[in-house]
Write a protein that holds these residues in place. Structure first.
Motif: not given
Length: 252
Positions: A173-174, A177, A216, A219, A223
């Motif tokens: 996920s990191k 992003c 999106i 996060n 971002i």
């Protein structure tokens, strides 16, 4: 560098000193003197965190600079722009003390801060900079970057504390992003719109990425922060972000 451990160093928005500072700004000089006296431990702690050494109130130039900075913060604090006086004064003290240390470094015409972190150069540091031999000069560089980073984030209504809480927990996920943040940072129109509106350019972004909009939005803070870092001169923080994108984790 720990797992963005520096993100956890923040003051609460519910700062009880705000009302006191507003009274001082109304002209209560006696209250100002008492307030500065009462918060001497806070000033000392802030200076110690910057310099990494014991602070002597009688002979420390850094403490004198910090004291003037705290006084400056009282005069300049604006409740409409800053939620927390302690957070604001922390920024002012950090900036003034770091400026002072950089001025000393320039006047001494010494090598860059990072040079002195090499173990092979410890003898040089002890010989030519005895009064700063215990100062972690590399920390000064990262502290200045954090100050600038905090200021940029605050314009988006984001604090380091809530950024840390909202950071993606999974490595994939990191990385995802950060890739989205790169798209924004490397596109002038998208990045300018982000800075102008203080919101992710969602409609344009959805045409460029194969990621669900809900993901999106969930996060969003990370971002935005990553976009700021990528399109900045925050080299130390940027190196950590790129390391994170490669799938690494730092534990030093």
């Amino acid at each position: 560098m720990g797992k963005l451990s520096f993100l956890k160093k923040l003051k609460s928005d519910n700062d009880p000193t705000n009302d006191i500072v507003l009274k001082i700004q109304s002209g209560d000089r006696l209250l100002k003197e008492k307030f500065i006296h009462d918060y001497t431990p806070f000033i000392l702690k802030t200076v110690a965190q910057i310099t990494g050494k014991y602070v002597d109130t009688e002979n420390s130039e850094e403490y004198s600079v910090a004291l003037m900075a705290f006084d400056e913060a009282i005069d300049c604090f604006d409740i409409n722009k800053n939620k927390s006086f302690l957070g604001f004064s922390d920024l002012v003290i950090n900036r003034r003390v770091i400026d002072y240390l950089r001025k000393i470094k320039k006047e001494r015409n010494v090598f860059p801060f990072t040079y002195f972190e090499s173990e092979a150069n410890n003898d040089f540091r002890e010989k030519y900079m005895p009064q700063y031999s215990t100062v972690r000069l590399d920390n000064i560089e990262i502290k200045e970057e954090i100050i600038l980073f905090k200021e940029r984030l605050s314009s988006f209504g984001i604090t380091l504390e809530n950024l840390a809480k909202s950071m993606p927990k999974h490595k994939d996920s990191k990385i995802m992003c950060i890739k989205i943040a790169k798209i924004i940072a490397n596109d002038d129109k998208l990045f300018n719109k982000l800075n102008r509106t203080k919101h992710l350019p969602m409609s344009e972004l959805m045409k460029l990425v194969d990621v669900h909009q809900t993901t999106i939005e969930r996060n969003r803070k990370f971002i935005i922060a990553a976009s700021i870092i990528i399109n900045s001169g925050l080299d130390v923080i940027k190196s950590y972000l790129l390391f994170m994108e490669e799938g690494g984790e730092r534990h030093d």
